[in-house]
Design an enzyme around this catalytic site. Structure first.
Site, PDB file in Angstrom:
ATOM      1  N   THR A   1       1.256  10.096  -3.409  1.00  0.00           N
ATOM      2  CA  THR A   1       1.364   8.667  -3.113  1.00  0.00           C
ATOM      3  C   THR A   1       2.626   8.071  -3.720  1.00  0.00           C
ATOM      4  O   THR A   1       2.904   6.876  -3.527  1.00  0.00           O
ATOM      5  CB  THR A   1       0.148   7.903  -3.673  1.00  0.00           C
ATOM      6  OG1 THR A   1       0.076   8.107  -5.090  1.00  0.00           O
ATOM      7  CG2 THR A   1      -1.142   8.389  -3.027  1.00  0.00           C
TER       8      THR A   1
ATOM      9  N   SER B   1       0.847  -1.193   0.000  1.00  0.00           N
ATOM     10  CA  SER B   1       0.000   0.000   0.000  1.00  0.00           C
ATOM     11  C   SER B   1       0.884   1.245   0.000  1.00  0.00           C
ATOM     12  O   SER B   1       2.057   1.197   0.373  1.00  0.00           O
ATOM     13  CB  SER B   1      -0.923   0.009   1.220  1.00  0.00           C
ATOM     14  OG  SER B   1      -0.162   0.007   2.416  1.00  0.00           O
ATOM     15  N   HIS B   2       0.296   2.350  -0.418  1.00  0.00           N
ATOM     16  CA  HIS B   2       0.998   3.631  -0.457  1.00  0.00           C
ATOM     17  C   HIS B   2       0.275   4.606   0.479  1.00  0.00           C
ATOM     18  O   HIS B   2      -0.964   4.629   0.518  1.00  0.00           O
ATOM     19  CB  HIS B   2       0.991   4.218  -1.875  1.00  0.00           C
ATOM     20  CG  HIS B   2       1.827   3.445  -2.850  1.00  0.00           C
ATOM     21  ND1 HIS B   2       2.787   4.054  -3.641  1.00  0.00           N
ATOM     22  CD2 HIS B   2       1.846   2.135  -3.158  1.00  0.00           C
ATOM     23  CE1 HIS B   2       3.363   3.132  -4.399  1.00  0.00           C
ATOM     24  NE2 HIS B   2       2.804   1.959  -4.137  1.00  0.00           N
ATOM     25  N   PRO B   3       1.024   5.409   1.237  1.00  0.00           N
ATOM     26  CA  PRO B   3       0.368   6.423   2.068  1.00  0.00           C
ATOM     27  C   PRO B   3      -0.452   7.385   1.213  1.00  0.00           C
ATOM     28  O   PRO B   3      -0.002   7.823   0.150  1.00  0.00           O
ATOM     29  CB  PRO B   3       1.544   7.143   2.737  1.00  0.00           C
ATOM     30  CG  PRO B   3       2.675   6.162   2.672  1.00  0.00           C
ATOM     31  CD  PRO B   3       2.481   5.398   1.405  1.00  0.00           C
ATOM     32  N   MET B   4      -1.643   7.737   1.688  1.00  0.00           N
ATOM     33  CA  MET B   4      -2.539   8.602   0.913  1.00  0.00           C
ATOM     34  C   MET B   4      -2.881   9.893   1.640  1.00  0.00           C
ATOM     35  O   MET B   4      -3.763  10.632   1.215  1.00  0.00           O
ATOM     36  CB  MET B   4      -3.832   7.852   0.580  1.00  0.00           C
ATOM     37  CG  MET B   4      -3.635   6.614  -0.270  1.00  0.00           C
ATOM     38  SD  MET B   4      -5.195   5.860  -0.800  1.00  0.00           S
ATOM     39  CE  MET B   4      -5.867   5.332   0.795  1.00  0.00           C
TER      40      MET B   4
END
Length: 242
Positions: A102, A94-97
């Site tokens: 991102t 996952s990528h920080p949003m």
């Protein structure tokens, strides 16, 4: 050691393992060991997809297998007798949003932590993911994506191409994007008795001698076995490839 006890030790990074070389894998019932470099594993597993981790912080239980074309990331625990299809992603990245971008190049930088009110406004939960845990005897169809931190209960079935974003109860059949419960494999009482039996702890020879085709006859037999305090759980060593 029971698989449930191994799961707890795994979460605390306390699960001990025996080092084995490629030449020794045949002795553990493993013929395909090329993707086991960063795994902890029991006997007779078949791992045909890579592990995206540089540390042995994943676990695969006895007789479980994963077909090719997929991967699982770090901090994944897979129980015994699991059947995992092709192109399956477990613990997908996952990528920080919650920042500017991102993109991996732009997610680190200056800035104070979010206050509680700011996090609430962003619907942001500031917590680390717990392990992704797959129970025992789970069937995961082709193309499934399982996000980090999910627990899939023993006996569950995940339909092909589903995206699993929430925990799945034992013996539930789920599917869709995001995956939702379609139905349960067996009546609630039968599920409770199956879970309580811990049949996956038995030696495989004992399991194969049970009336496997009729679930109602099976749970009666399992209840009788449990009442008689037998058999002894199977002893499966935990290995790591060196």
């Amino acid at each position: 050691m029971k698989i449930s006890a191994k799961s707890e030790l795994f979460k605390d990074s306390l699960l001990n393992s025996l080092p084995v070389g490629l030449a020794q894998l045949d002795e553990t019932g493993i013929s395909n060991g090329r993707f086991l470099k960063h795994c902890l594993f029991e006997k007779s597993v078949n791992q045909c997809s890579p592990v995206i981790s540089q540390n042995p912080d994943t676990f695969v239980g006895a007789y479980s297998y994963m077909n090719d074309g997929g991967y699982f990331r770090s901090n994944v625990f897979i129980g015994r007798f699991c059947s995992i299809g092709r192109r399956v992603s477990i613990g997908a990245g996952s990528h920080p949003m919650t920042g500017l971008s991102t993109h991996p190049l732009l997610v680190h930088g200056r800035g104070r932590p979010y206050s509680d009110s700011e996090a609430l406004a962003l619907r942001f939960r500031n917590a680390l993911y717990s392990p992704t845990v797959i129970g025992n005897d789970v069937w995961i169809g082709d193309g499934v994506v399982i996000v980090p931190g999910i627990t899939i209960g023993t006996g569950a079935v995940i339909g092909a191409n589903s995206v699993v974003t929430k925990n799945v109860p034992p013996y539930a059949i789920v599917g869709g994007v995001p995956a939702t419960v379609i139905r349960h494999r067996f009546p609630e009482e039968t599920v409770s008795r199956l879970v309580a039996s811990e049949w996956w702890e038995y030696p495989v020879e004992v399991i194969r001698s049970l009336p496997l085709k009729n679930i109602f006859e099976l749970v009666e037999t399992l209840d009788s076995i449990k009442a008689a305090d037998g058999p002894e759980p199977a002893i499966y060593e935990t290995y790591r490839l060196v």
